[in-house]
Design a protein around this motif. Structure first.
Motif, mmCIF file in Angstrom:
data_model
loop_
_atom_site.group_PDB
_atom_site.id
_atom_site.type_symbol
_atom_site.label_atom_id
_atom_site.label_comp_id
_atom_site.label_asym_id
_atom_site.label_seq_id
_atom_site.Cartn_x
_atom_site.Cartn_y
_atom_site.Cartn_z
ATOM 1 N N TYR A 161 -7.792 -4.637 3.256
ATOM 2 C CA TYR A 161 -7.782 -3.563 2.267
ATOM 3 C C TYR A 161 -7.085 -2.338 2.866
ATOM 4 O O TYR A 161 -7.027 -2.166 4.092
ATOM 5 N N ASP A 162 -6.541 -1.506 1.999
ATOM 6 C CA ASP A 162 -5.826 -0.314 2.437
ATOM 7 C C ASP A 162 -6.806 0.787 2.816
ATOM 8 O O ASP A 162 -7.969 0.785 2.397
ATOM 9 N N GLN A 172 -9.369 2.529 0.320
ATOM 10 C CA GLN A 172 -9.728 1.602 -0.752
ATOM 11 C C GLN A 172 -11.145 1.087 -0.556
ATOM 12 O O GLN A 172 -11.571 0.827 0.570
ATOM 13 N N SER A 173 -11.885 0.936 -1.646
ATOM 14 C CA SER A 173 -13.241 0.384 -1.564
ATOM 15 C C SER A 173 -13.134 -1.136 -1.479
ATOM 16 O O SER A 173 -13.355 -1.847 -2.450
ATOM 17 N N GLY A 174 -12.762 -1.599 -0.292
ATOM 18 C CA GLY A 174 -12.457 -3.015 -0.121
ATOM 19 C C GLY A 174 -13.473 -3.754 0.715
ATOM 20 O O GLY A 174 -14.295 -3.163 1.421
ATOM 21 N N THR A 176 -10.797 -8.247 -1.009
ATOM 22 C CA THR A 176 -9.341 -8.244 -0.796
ATOM 23 C C THR A 176 -8.880 -9.375 0.115
ATOM 24 O O THR A 176 -7.688 -9.693 0.132
ATOM 25 N N SER A 192 -14.982 -1.188 3.747
ATOM 26 C CA SER A 192 -14.451 0.168 3.897
ATOM 27 C C SER A 192 -15.493 1.060 4.570
ATOM 28 O O SER A 192 -16.655 1.089 4.155
ATOM 29 N N ASP A 229 -10.820 5.129 -4.505
ATOM 30 C CA ASP A 229 -9.762 4.569 -3.684
ATOM 31 C C ASP A 229 -8.820 5.642 -3.160
ATOM 32 O O ASP A 229 -7.669 5.384 -2.832
ATOM 33 N N SER A 230 -9.301 6.878 -3.078
ATOM 34 C CA SER A 230 -8.463 7.953 -2.559
ATOM 35 C C SER A 230 -8.956 8.352 -1.183
ATOM 36 O O SER A 230 -10.153 8.438 -0.948
#
Length: 484
Positions: free
Chosen positions: A150-151, A154-156, A201, A220, A283-284
């Motif tokens: 996940y980036d 991001q809530s990954g 993800t 995350s 996701d910020s």
């Protein structure tokens, strides 16, 4: 020098010498092989854990708890403990990153949480809050099979293959979860239940599967902090001056602080099923957080870990930082300690077997020496000095044991080669954990050879001391008659 030549002639002329040498050589070869197996086990475990999640070094808060990357390892009570934060994180991180031996520094926050199913079933997992885009490439033991990391921001969520199987069993799922699927992750702290929605993800596998890693999931770090109620302080955060009243003494007394508080009769908390509308962390990016529990460190040269740990702890003590550096074993926690306990039991068993064999070997050497008492008595009767007799006994015993030691090491090396060439596969999960990999592997180290030759030297002293002591105390005439 004559004593050596005389001893060599005696050893070569006796047929029993071959039997003694072969017996000692076989015992030493077994010792060499068993040590090579355990050295391979240690190397396999170290390689597996370092490349999967512990790194070479872990910097953690100094605590009275038995703290690993999974939290407090104290039995029963450990799961109720709160993992302290690494303070001062920014200063520690900057110093560690500046060291030339360091290859990567990966901050981490850990917690125990559950993925919630539709029928209120739960799958409890160990969550590692890490920036997956940085973390996964540094861990060569992680192989992504579906999706990807996940980036940042991001809530990954990323699940290991073992975690996927645990999830399917606990939530009674018939199919593997799909990439992009959303899950509710929750924690419970007394009357408080925190729920966050995350997106799957990626799914990955570890190079070696075992029970320690089968319950790990990557999430995350911002989401995990929300779930654990950790205050998320960032490096670029500005504090409102008006909010400093509590610190600067904006109240005359403690009563003033709670002057507007009212009475509360009670609090009722009901767990809700938020479905797809569970709150998430967005996701910020929130900025660089200073709230972390660990620094997982990868070195350019793993063999330097011990020296780097000592250096880091010296610096931490000098600067009065309440943190400590530790090795991969401590970071891996109690499950690895159990594996090492099982290995210790196996080691003790092998040592007892070898000890029995070496007692027989020592007795054989002493009997061999005592059988020559008639010859020894004759030498002393014709004027041989005590020093000559002692040297003769020593050289005869040394020729037997050192020759056997060299032959035993060669045999042990041959056995190791055969074991490695056979490629013995391990399918039992306990054996995989015990031997640190999916196959049995021997590693022959110089320290192993030194130990085996040291045992041969010890046998020399044992096999020489007692017979020569008896020979020196005996009357030469009595020794010549063989009446000792």
């Amino acid at each position: 020098m004559f004593a050596f030549r005389f001893a060599l002639r005696n050893v070569v002329s006796r047929k029993s010498s071959v039997v003694i040498i072969l017996f000692i050589a076989f015992s030493i070869s077994v010792l060499c092989l068993s040590n090579a197996v355990f050295d391979g086990t240690d190397s396999g475990l170290e390689r597996t854990f370092i490349n999967s999640f512990t790194g070479d070094i872990v910097v953690r808060p100094r605590s009275n708890m038995s703290l690993s990357l999974f939290g407090d390892d104290t039995p029963i009570l450990g799961e109720f403990s709160v993992i302290p934060s690494l303070i001062p994180f920014q200063e520690v991180s900057e110093y560690v990153s500046s060291m030339e031996e360091i290859d990567a520094v990966l901050p981490q926050v850990s917690g125990y949480a559950a993925i919630k199913g539709g029928d209120h079933s739960r799958a409890w997992l160990n969550f590692f809050g890490v920036e997956a885009a940085d973390y996964v490439p540094c861990m060569s033991g992680i192989h992504v099979t579906e999706g990807g990391p996940y980036d940042k921001g991001q809530s990954g969520l990323m699940l290991s293959r073992g975690a996927v199987e645990s999830l399917k069993d606990a939530l009674d799922l018939t199919e593997d979860p799909k990439i992009g699927e959303k899950f509710q992750v929750l924690t419970s702290n007394g009357a408080t239940i925190n729920v966050r929605l995350v997106t799957l993800t990626g799914i990955y596998e570890y190079g070696v599967e075992n029970s320690t890693m089968n319950k790990i999931a990557l999430i995350s770090p911002d989401v995990l902090r929300d779930l654990l109620d950790l205050s998320n302080i960032t490096a670029d955060e500005d504090i409102d001056p008006d909010a400093m009243d509590l610190i600067n003494g904006g109240f005359d007394s403690i009563e003033d602080l709670f002057a507007d508080a009212g009475d509360t009769v009670g609090i009722e908390v009901e767990e809700q099923d938020f479905g797809k509308d569970a709150p998430d962390s967005g996701d910020s990016p929130r900025g660089e957080s200073l709230v972390w529990s660990y620094l997982v460190i990868k070195l350019k040269n793993s063999s330097r870990a011990g020296a780097v740990i000592r250096r880091l702890n010296q610096i931490f003590d000098q600067r009065d930082w309440p943190v400590q550096a530790t090795n991969w074993r401590s970071a891996a926690g109690g499950n690895v300690a159990m594996v090492f306990f099982l290995r210790l039991v196996m080691n003790v068993g092998i040592i007892l077997i070898l000890l029995t064999g070496f007692i027989v070997v020592a007795n054989t050497l002493m009997i061999s020496s005592l059988s020559r008492m008639t010859e020894t008595g004759t030498l002393r009767a014709i004027g041989a000095k005590r020093g000559f007799v002692k040297l003769q006994f020593f050289w005869e015993t040394a020729l037997l044991t050192i020759t056997a030691g060299i032959l035993g090491c060669l045999l042990g090396a041959g056995f190791c080669f055969l074991v490695n060439a056979a490629g013995i596969e391990l399918h039992n999960s306990l054996l995989v954990q015990l031997f640190g990999g999916n196959s049995l592997r021997c590693v022959l180290l110089p320290s192993n050879i030194s130990l085996c030759m040291g045992v041969a030297a010890a046998l020399t002293l044992i096999g020489w001391y007692f017979p020569v002591r008896i020979a020196m105390q005996a009357n030469p005439i009595v020794a010549m008659r063989g009446q000792i």
